[in-house]
Design a protein around this motif. Structure first.
Motif, PDB file in Angstrom:
ATOM      1  N   GLN A 260      -0.674   0.098  12.299  1.00 19.38           N
ATOM      2  CA  GLN A 260      -0.789   1.496  11.897  1.00 19.38           C
ATOM      3  C   GLN A 260       0.509   1.987  11.273  1.00 19.38           C
ATOM      4  OE1 GLN A 260      -3.537   3.669  12.165  1.00 19.38           O
ATOM      5  NE2 GLN A 260      -4.574   1.737  12.536  1.00 19.38           N
ATOM      6  N   GLN A 261       0.382   2.566  10.101  1.00 20.08           N
ATOM      7  CA  GLN A 261       1.530   3.083   9.367  1.00 20.08           C
ATOM      8  C   GLN A 261       1.267   4.551   9.048  1.00 20.08           C
ATOM      9  OE1 GLN A 261       2.122   1.064   5.634  1.00 20.08           O
ATOM     10  NE2 GLN A 261       4.293   1.546   5.587  1.00 20.08           N
TER      11      GLN A 261
ATOM     12  N   VAL B  45       0.838  -1.198   0.000  1.00 21.20           N
ATOM     13  CA  VAL B  45       0.000   0.000   0.000  1.00 21.20           C
ATOM     14  C   VAL B  45       0.874   1.249   0.000  1.00 21.20           C
ATOM     15  CG1 VAL B  45      -1.725   1.319   1.288  1.00 21.20           C
ATOM     16  CG2 VAL B  45      -1.968  -1.157   1.056  1.00 21.20           C
ATOM     17  N   ALA B  46       1.847   1.298   0.887  1.00 24.81           N
ATOM     18  CA  ALA B  46       2.737   2.465   0.938  1.00 24.81           C
ATOM     19  C   ALA B  46       3.522   2.594  -0.361  1.00 24.81           C
ATOM     20  CB  ALA B  46       3.687   2.366   2.128  1.00 24.81           C
ATOM     21  N   VAL B  47       4.007   1.488  -0.912  1.00 24.13           N
ATOM     22  CA  VAL B  47       4.755   1.545  -2.170  1.00 24.13           C
ATOM     23  C   VAL B  47       3.859   2.114  -3.270  1.00 24.13           C
ATOM     24  CG1 VAL B  47       5.824   0.146  -4.003  1.00 24.13           C
ATOM     25  CG2 VAL B  47       6.441  -0.241  -1.602  1.00 24.13           C
TER      26      VAL B  47
ATOM     27  N   GLN C 109      12.700  11.072  -0.640  1.00 28.95           N
ATOM     28  CA  GLN C 109      13.755  10.969   0.366  1.00 28.95           C
ATOM     29  C   GLN C 109      13.440  11.882   1.549  1.00 28.95           C
ATOM     30  OE1 GLN C 109      17.801  11.089  -1.309  1.00 28.95           O
ATOM     31  NE2 GLN C 109      16.828  10.676  -3.284  1.00 28.95           N
ATOM     32  N   ARG C 110      12.923  13.061   1.262  1.00 27.75           N
ATOM     33  CA  ARG C 110      12.547  13.989   2.328  1.00 27.75           C
ATOM     34  C   ARG C 110      11.376  13.433   3.127  1.00 27.75           C
ATOM     35  NH1 ARG C 110      10.617  18.996  -0.071  1.00 27.75           N
ATOM     36  NH2 ARG C 110      12.585  18.820  -1.155  1.00 27.75           N
ATOM     37  N   ALA C 111      10.388  12.856   2.440  1.00 28.29           N
ATOM     38  CA  ALA C 111       9.211  12.307   3.117  1.00 28.29           C
ATOM     39  C   ALA C 111       9.592  11.170   4.065  1.00 28.29           C
ATOM     40  CB  ALA C 111       8.201  11.817   2.079  1.00 28.29           C
ATOM     41  N   ILE C 112      10.471  10.293   3.628  1.00 25.92           N
ATOM     42  CA  ILE C 112      10.872   9.165   4.473  1.00 25.92           C
ATOM     43  C   ILE C 112      11.658   9.677   5.687  1.00 25.92           C
ATOM     44  CG2 ILE C 112      13.072   8.402   3.458  1.00 25.92           C
ATOM     45  CD1 ILE C 112      10.207   6.044   4.149  1.00 25.92           C
ATOM     46  N   ARG C 113      12.455  10.712   5.500  1.00 26.78           N
ATOM     47  CA  ARG C 113      13.171  11.310   6.638  1.00 26.78           C
ATOM     48  C   ARG C 113      12.195  11.937   7.628  1.00 26.78           C
ATOM     49  NH1 ARG C 113      16.707  13.311   2.664  1.00 26.78           N
ATOM     50  NH2 ARG C 113      15.785  15.381   2.855  1.00 26.78           N
ATOM     51  N   ASN C 114      11.045  12.411   7.121  1.00 25.62           N
ATOM     52  CA  ASN C 114      10.027  13.017   7.972  1.00 25.62           C
ATOM     53  C   ASN C 114       9.065  11.992   8.567  1.00 25.62           C
ATOM     54  OD1 ASN C 114      10.947  15.666   7.770  1.00 25.62           O
ATOM     55  ND2 ASN C 114       9.872  15.987   5.846  1.00 25.62           N
ATOM     56  N   GLY C 115       9.342  10.709   8.381  1.00 22.07           N
ATOM     57  CA  GLY C 115       8.573   9.662   9.053  1.00 22.07           C
ATOM     58  C   GLY C 115       7.478   8.993   8.269  1.00 22.07           C
ATOM     59  N   TYR C 116       7.247   9.403   7.025  1.00 22.66           N
ATOM     60  CA  TYR C 116       6.222   8.724   6.231  1.00 22.66           C
ATOM     61  C   TYR C 116       6.666   7.308   5.920  1.00 22.66           C
ATOM     62  CZ  TYR C 116       3.546  12.943   5.825  1.00 22.66           C
ATOM     63  OH  TYR C 116       2.791  14.041   6.132  1.00 22.66           O
ATOM     64  N   GLY C 117       5.711   6.371   5.978  1.00 21.36           N
ATOM     65  CA  GLY C 117       5.998   4.969   5.739  1.00 21.36           C
ATOM     66  C   GLY C 117       6.349   4.201   7.003  1.00 21.36           C
ATOM     67  N   ARG C 118       6.676   4.915   8.061  1.00 19.17           N
ATOM     68  CA  ARG C 118       7.071   4.267   9.318  1.00 19.17           C
ATOM     69  C   ARG C 118       5.858   3.613   9.981  1.00 19.17           C
ATOM     70  NH1 ARG C 118       9.870   8.395  12.346  1.00 19.17           N
ATOM     71  NH2 ARG C 118      11.525   7.886  10.894  1.00 19.17           N
ATOM     72  N   TRP C 119       6.059   2.392  10.466  1.00 22.66           N
ATOM     73  CA  TRP C 119       5.028   1.684  11.217  1.00 22.66           C
ATOM     74  C   TRP C 119       5.090   2.160  12.656  1.00 22.66           C
ATOM     75  CZ3 TRP C 119       1.323  -1.376   9.163  1.00 22.66           C
ATOM     76  CH2 TRP C 119       1.494  -1.744   7.824  1.00 22.66           C
ATOM     77  N   THR C 120       3.978   2.702  13.160  1.00 25.17           N
ATOM     78  CA  THR C 120       3.935   3.220  14.530  1.00 25.17           C
ATOM     79  C   THR C 120       3.406   2.171  15.502  1.00 25.17           C
ATOM     80  OG1 THR C 120       1.776   4.198  14.063  1.00 25.17           O
ATOM     81  CG2 THR C 120       3.717   5.606  13.780  1.00 25.17           C
ATOM     82  N   THR C 121       2.595   1.241  15.015  1.00 19.93           N
ATOM     83  CA  THR C 121       2.128   0.074  15.757  1.00 19.93           C
ATOM     84  C   THR C 121       2.109  -1.079  14.752  1.00 19.93           C
ATOM     85  OG1 THR C 121      -0.248   0.226  15.274  1.00 19.93           O
ATOM     86  CG2 THR C 121       0.578   1.573  17.121  1.00 19.93           C
ATOM     87  N   PRO C 122       1.857  -2.303  15.194  1.00 20.45           N
ATOM     88  CA  PRO C 122       1.816  -3.414  14.222  1.00 20.45           C
ATOM     89  C   PRO C 122       0.760  -3.267  13.127  1.00 20.45           C
ATOM     90  CG  PRO C 122       2.085  -4.274  16.432  1.00 20.45           C
ATOM     91  CD  PRO C 122       1.815  -2.792  16.573  1.00 20.45           C
TER      92      PRO C 122
END
Length: 78
Positions: free
Chosen positions: A55-56, A17-19, A40-53
């Motif tokens: 929730q992304q 989904v994120a891809v 690259q900027r978005a990923i540095r700002n936390g987009y795509g990161r899983w916050t819980t098993p």
């Protein structure tokens, strides 16, 4: 920062989904899949990161559908 190839482990961590969102938004360029400057900027700002098993942090609201699928309004592809 120059464009760089998306590693398989990054793609696996993000999930389909994120891809798909990252491609749709131009954060990934397709074939070969590379990070755009804004991606690259978005990923540095936390987009795509899983916050819980389950929730992304995604850039677009996702409606979870039965069977584990996801959908977002206005998706251009598929």
């Amino acid at each position: 920062m120059h464009e760089r190839k998306v590693r398989e482990d990054d793609e696996a961590y993000l999930g389909p989904v994120a891809v798909a969102m990252f491609v749709e938004l131009g954060w990934f360029r397709e074939w070969p899949m590379t990070w755009s400057k804004i991606g690259q900027r978005a990923i540095r700002n936390g987009y795509g990161r899983w916050t819980t098993p389950t929730q992304q942090r995604l850039p677009i609201y996702v409606e979870n559908l039965p069977g584990g699928a996801a959908h977002w309004e206005g998706r251009r592809h598929g």
